[in-house]
Design a protein around this motif. Structure first.
Motif, PDB file in Angstrom:
ATOM      1  N   PHE A  74      63.362 -93.581   1.897  1.00  0.00           N
ATOM      2  CA  PHE A  74      62.871 -92.252   2.233  1.00  0.00           C
ATOM      3  C   PHE A  74      62.052 -91.693   1.079  1.00  0.00           C
ATOM      4  O   PHE A  74      62.216 -92.096  -0.068  1.00  0.00           O
ATOM      5  CB  PHE A  74      64.047 -91.324   2.558  1.00  0.00           C
ATOM      6  CG  PHE A  74      64.814 -91.775   3.773  1.00  0.00           C
ATOM      7  CD1 PHE A  74      64.457 -91.331   5.028  1.00  0.00           C
ATOM      8  CD2 PHE A  74      65.864 -92.674   3.652  1.00  0.00           C
ATOM      9  CE1 PHE A  74      65.140 -91.764   6.157  1.00  0.00           C
ATOM     10  CE2 PHE A  74      66.556 -93.109   4.771  1.00  0.00           C
ATOM     11  CZ  PHE A  74      66.192 -92.652   6.029  1.00  0.00           C
ATOM     12  N   GLN A  75      61.215 -90.738   1.405  1.00  0.00           N
ATOM     13  CA  GLN A  75      60.365 -90.098   0.397  1.00  0.00           C
ATOM     14  C   GLN A  75      61.133 -89.068  -0.428  1.00  0.00           C
ATOM     15  O   GLN A  75      60.750 -88.776  -1.552  1.00  0.00           O
ATOM     16  CB  GLN A  75      59.163 -89.419   1.067  1.00  0.00           C
ATOM     17  CG  GLN A  75      58.225 -90.392   1.728  1.00  0.00           C
ATOM     18  CD  GLN A  75      57.612 -91.364   0.729  1.00  0.00           C
ATOM     19  OE1 GLN A  75      57.195 -90.975  -0.360  1.00  0.00           O
ATOM     20  NE2 GLN A  75      57.573 -92.632   1.081  1.00  0.00           N
ATOM     21  N   SER A  76      62.207 -88.527   0.146  1.00  0.00           N
ATOM     22  CA  SER A  76      62.972 -87.512  -0.584  1.00  0.00           C
ATOM     23  C   SER A  76      64.469 -87.707  -0.341  1.00  0.00           C
ATOM     24  O   SER A  76      64.881 -88.300   0.664  1.00  0.00           O
ATOM     25  CB  SER A  76      62.567 -86.106  -0.133  1.00  0.00           C
ATOM     26  OG  SER A  76      63.021 -85.848   1.179  1.00  0.00           O
ATOM     27  N   GLU A  78      66.456 -85.303   0.384  1.00  0.00           N
ATOM     28  CA  GLU A  78      66.788 -84.473   1.550  1.00  0.00           C
ATOM     29  C   GLU A  78      66.630 -85.267   2.844  1.00  0.00           C
ATOM     30  O   GLU A  78      67.472 -85.183   3.741  1.00  0.00           O
ATOM     31  CB  GLU A  78      65.925 -83.211   1.586  1.00  0.00           C
ATOM     32  CG  GLU A  78      66.206 -82.233   0.464  1.00  0.00           C
ATOM     33  CD  GLU A  78      65.598 -82.655  -0.878  1.00  0.00           C
ATOM     34  OE1 GLU A  78      64.603 -83.409  -0.892  1.00  0.00           O
ATOM     35  OE2 GLU A  78      66.143 -82.241  -1.911  1.00  0.00           O
ATOM     36  N   ASP A  79      65.536 -86.037   2.963  1.00  0.00           N
ATOM     37  CA  ASP A  79      65.315 -86.858   4.157  1.00  0.00           C
ATOM     38  C   ASP A  79      66.399 -87.928   4.287  1.00  0.00           C
ATOM     39  O   ASP A  79      66.893 -88.190   5.389  1.00  0.00           O
ATOM     40  CB  ASP A  79      63.942 -87.525   4.118  1.00  0.00           C
ATOM     41  CG  ASP A  79      62.802 -86.547   4.316  1.00  0.00           C
ATOM     42  OD1 ASP A  79      63.036 -85.411   4.773  1.00  0.00           O
ATOM     43  OD2 ASP A  79      61.649 -86.920   3.997  1.00  0.00           O
ATOM     44  N   PHE A  83      69.127 -88.183   7.393  1.00  0.00           N
ATOM     45  CA  PHE A  83      69.285 -89.416   8.169  1.00  0.00           C
ATOM     46  C   PHE A  83      70.740 -89.869   8.152  1.00  0.00           C
ATOM     47  O   PHE A  83      71.300 -90.233   9.188  1.00  0.00           O
ATOM     48  CB  PHE A  83      68.375 -90.504   7.608  1.00  0.00           C
ATOM     49  CG  PHE A  83      68.572 -91.848   8.246  1.00  0.00           C
ATOM     50  CD1 PHE A  83      68.037 -92.124   9.496  1.00  0.00           C
ATOM     51  CD2 PHE A  83      69.288 -92.846   7.601  1.00  0.00           C
ATOM     52  CE1 PHE A  83      68.217 -93.364  10.098  1.00  0.00           C
ATOM     53  CE2 PHE A  83      69.470 -94.087   8.178  1.00  0.00           C
ATOM     54  CZ  PHE A  83      68.929 -94.345   9.436  1.00  0.00           C
ATOM     55  N   GLU A 103      59.670 -90.709  15.960  1.00  0.00           N
ATOM     56  CA  GLU A 103      60.622 -89.646  16.181  1.00  0.00           C
ATOM     57  C   GLU A 103      61.652 -90.083  17.212  1.00  0.00           C
ATOM     58  O   GLU A 103      61.305 -90.726  18.202  1.00  0.00           O
ATOM     59  CB  GLU A 103      59.916 -88.381  16.681  1.00  0.00           C
ATOM     60  CG  GLU A 103      59.120 -87.672  15.611  1.00  0.00           C
ATOM     61  CD  GLU A 103      59.993 -87.118  14.517  1.00  0.00           C
ATOM     62  OE1 GLU A 103      61.042 -86.509  14.820  1.00  0.00           O
ATOM     63  OE2 GLU A 103      59.635 -87.298  13.340  1.00  0.00           O
TER      64      GLU A 103
END
Length: 108
Positions: A74-76, A78-79, A83, A103
């Motif tokens: 993930f890029q962050s 938080e993401d 997940f 999505e």
């Protein structure tokens, strides 16, 4: 989901700085389950936060890690955390969609 299981954590798990986010044991059979683990959630390394999925199997009265099933970058943080929280409730179709960077179709 079961947070009261006894899990044998191998040394390499600790050395790789993985941490257990959640354990999921099947409702139909408690012989097999899943560990959702996080890597680099503290963003101390150059690599992206990663969620790793491991199969666990009941051996005697304790679960043991059998093998890694998949990993998601993930890029962050938080993401990755979002997940991880959704993962135990995802149906197979939504998981396939996420694995292909789409999505989810059905998840709330």
């Amino acid at each position: 989901m079961n947070n009261q299981i006894q899990l044998i954590v191998p040394e390499w798990f600790v050395l790789d700085e993985l941490h257990i986010i959640e354990t999921v044991v099947g409702e139909a059979s408690s012989e097999i389950g899943l560990v959702i683990a996080g890597e680099n959630f503290d963003s101390m390394k150059q690599c992206c936060p990663t969620v790793r999925l491991y199969m666990i199997r009941l051996i005697g009265e304790q679960y043991e890690l059998m093998k890694e099933l998949d990993a998601f970058q993930f890029q962050s943080v938080e993401d990755a955390k979002a997940f991880s929280e959704k993962l135990p409730q995802l149906n197979a179709i939504d998981l396939i969609m996420l694995m292909n960077n789409q999505e989810p179709m059905f998840a709330q």
